[in-house]
Enzyme design. Structure first.
Site, short mmCIF file in Angstrom:
data_model
loop_
_atom_site.label_atom_id
_atom_site.label_comp_id
_atom_site.label_asym_id
_atom_site.label_seq_id
_atom_site.Cartn_x
_atom_site.Cartn_y
_atom_site.Cartn_z
CG HIS A 126 -1.66 1.34 1.19
ND1 HIS A 126 -2.71 1.43 0.57
CD2 HIS A 126 -1.89 2.16 2.32
CE1 HIS A 126 -3.35 2.80 0.69
NE2 HIS A 126 -3.02 3.08 1.87
CD1 TRP A 176 2.90 5.26 9.00
CD2 TRP A 176 5.14 5.90 8.61
NE1 TRP A 176 3.71 4.17 9.21
CE2 TRP A 176 5.25 4.69 9.13
CE3 TRP A 176 6.28 6.41 8.36
CZ2 TRP A 176 6.22 3.75 9.33
CZ3 TRP A 176 7.30 5.72 8.47
CH2 TRP A 176 7.47 4.47 9.06
CG ASP A 188 17.76 17.87 1.21
OD1 ASP A 188 16.57 18.04 0.84
OD2 ASP A 188 18.21 18.37 2.18
#
Length: 550
Positions: free
Chosen positions: A182, A192, A273
């Site tokens: 998922h 999260w 980054d």
């Protein structure tokens, strides 16, 4: 202090559930959940500084070590990948199937240690219903690294930094094709990771039981009020909290850099980054990049300031218009800063093991080695310069030594003869130290495998393990078996759900799309076993014998 992988395995066992649900046709009570943890890392080596030096200052001496942890399970514990003959399958794929991986880069300077979560990914073959195995593995590993760094340098700030932007796969090629994997969107991913890092705010240890720990979140284009909707609302002690914004100004003060310094001296440059790429573009505009032609006056170039971005606030505003943050995409930048509160008194550090190691190996205590320092003079004794020790002339036969390349060995395994002993004990400890060349080869091999279905994922796992074992000259797998002991719904506080970060990309989760089944009835003996969550028995961490890899 527990400096081996064994302490990490014990923490993982306490966070992972005691039972799992199999979908490969095994009937009867749910078996105990167990997996194998494999950990490879590199020694410290000099690297480019994270921060550009302010005008008139020398770059900070910075060293880098890479840490990579993978967690695998046997085929009988996977989901969504049934095979025909299970007994034959398990016989030929004893290494299991890789399910979770995370890479952390550790940058060390005199005043600051930075843990950058570079990459994280899952394959979807590990059942991830609550409590989440993925969040447990990633959260415990980061926390374990933080504790290791705090024990090595008790008076140094430790910073955990990452940026989150979702992608279908990052470390496991082909895993996006697996239906049970998922994938979270950008906003879900940021939330999260905030919950995954949240347990760090409850960190306590014997070294400093009440450190000041602060979490930060910045999303370009978002106001502080909007950022609060992404932050965990779990209660924490008074000196620990989540804050909208960033700690870059405070970190600059820790490094001895004034807040009025150019923004390029306050912002770190991590690999792949998005903000580092923006900083590079700004450097190019004013001729500050390395080997770039001078496009502005020497005085303006010497000031180290960009034309369009004059401060940090303007930098984050401009980031909102970058490609990585445009087109409806959201990128979250997160930090957790662990600041020691209790400072050791003058001279106390010299009597500790950490202080002795730090002083003798790095020479950072007052700019000189502890071993060469005289006792502190009393008021009645005038301070005198240390005497030079007279060296005795060398005598005896001359013993030739093997030549060594500058910076380490040319081998892909050990950098010195001391590492040979570590290789021999790696099978027992689960901790494998590689040179940077060997580490890069292991990562390169992983990124060229396939995890689209259970069969090819198991074959890819065997190939990757054999590659690392062959590089190191070992005779068997170095992984360490971990058996979960946490009862259902209980685990490390704040751990439970998904993973992924890196390169402005890469975040995945095995949680969504799964149907929670009713738990089967268990007898009293099983209940008694599952509730013993605080006892790590002899079988919690064990090493299974493996045949020779051919």
């Amino acid at each position: 202090m527990k400096g081996t992988i064994t302490s990490l395995a014990e923490d993982l066992a306490a966070a992972l559930p005691a039972q799992t649900t199999s979908n490969l046709g095994i009937e009867g009570p749910s078996p105990a959940f167990e997996g194998k943890v494999r950990y490879i890392h590199t020694p410290l080596k000099p690297c480019d500084p994270l921060f550009s030096p302010p005008p008139g200052h020398e770059p900070e001496r910075t060293r880098l070590s890479s840490h990579f942890l993978v967690f695998s399970v046997s085929a009988s514990h996977t989901v969504g990948g049934a095979v025909g003959d299970l007994s034959q399958y398990l016989k030929h794929h004893e290494e299991g199937v890789l399910g979770i991986a995370i890479e952390v880069l550790v940058y060390t300077t005199k005043h600051l240690t930075t843990l950058f979560v570079s990459k994280a990914d899952t394959t979807g073959y590990i059942p991830n219903h609550p409590p989440s195995r993925t969040k447990a593995v990633c959260g415990v590993f980061i926390r374990w690294l933080v504790k290791q760094e705090r024990q090595r340098h008790p008076n140094r700030k430790v910073v955990v930094s990452l940026f989150a932007r979702a992608q279908s796969q990052y470390l496991f090629p082909g895993s996006a094709e697996h239906a049970n994997k998922h994938i979270l969107d950008d906003r879900q991913l940021i939330k999260w990771w905030a919950t995954a890092l949240d347990p760090l705010l409850n960190l306590y240890d014997d070294l400093d039981p009440v450190p000041n720990i602060q979490g930060y979140l910045t999303i370009p284009g978002y106001s502080p009020q909007e950022l609060k909707t992404y932050l965990p609302r779990t209660p924490h002690p008074p000196n620990r909290s989540w804050n909208p914004g960033n700690p870059l100004a405070d970190l600059a003060a820790t490094r001895g850099v004034p807040p009025t310094a150019p923004p390029r001296s306050l912002l770190p440059r991590f690999p792949d980054d998005p903000k580092a790429r923006f900083m590079q573009d700004l450097d190019d505009e004013v001729g500050l990049a390395e080997d770039a032609p001078v496009t502005v006056s020497p005085s303006k170039r010497k000031s180290g300031r960009w034309d369009s971005v004059r401060d940090l606030a303007r930098f984050w505003e401009a980031m909102d218009f970058r490609q990585e943050c445009a087109s409806g995409r959201v990128v979250g930048f997160l930090w957790v800063v662990v600041s020691p509160v209790a400072k050791l008194e003058s001279g106390d550090e010299l009597h500790g093991e950490a202080g002795l190691s730090q002083a003798s190996s790095q020479g950072v205590l007052g700019g000189e080695s502890f071993l060469a320092r005289d006792a502190t003079p009393t008021p009645s004794q005038p301070s005198r310069s240390p005497r030079k020790r007279r060296r005795k002339p060398l005598t005896g036969p001359i013993v030739s030594r093997q030549p060594r390349l500058k910076g380490g060995s040319s081998s892909l395994t050990a950098t010195s003869t001391e590492l040979n002993g570590m290789l021999n004990s790696a099978v027992r400890s689960g901790d494998l130290l590689l040179t940077h060349e060997g580490y890069d080869k292991a990562m390169h091999t992983l990124l060229h495998l396939d995890f689209a279905n259970l069969d090819v994922a198991a074959r890819s796992t065997s190939k990757w393990v054999a590659e690392v074992v062959g590089v190191c000259g070992l005779v068997e797998d170095w992984g360490l078996v971990v058996v979960g002991v946490a009862e259902a719904g209980v685990g490390v506080k704040g751990l439970g759900g998904m993973v992924g970060v890196g390169n402005g990309q890469g975040v995945v989760n095995d949680l969504g799309g799964m149907v929670r089944k009713k738990r089967k009835a268990v007898d009293e003996a099983q209940v008694a076993t599952s509730t013993a969550v605080n006892v790590l028995g002899e079988g919690v961490v064990r090493k299974k014998p493996k045949p020779l890899v051919t």
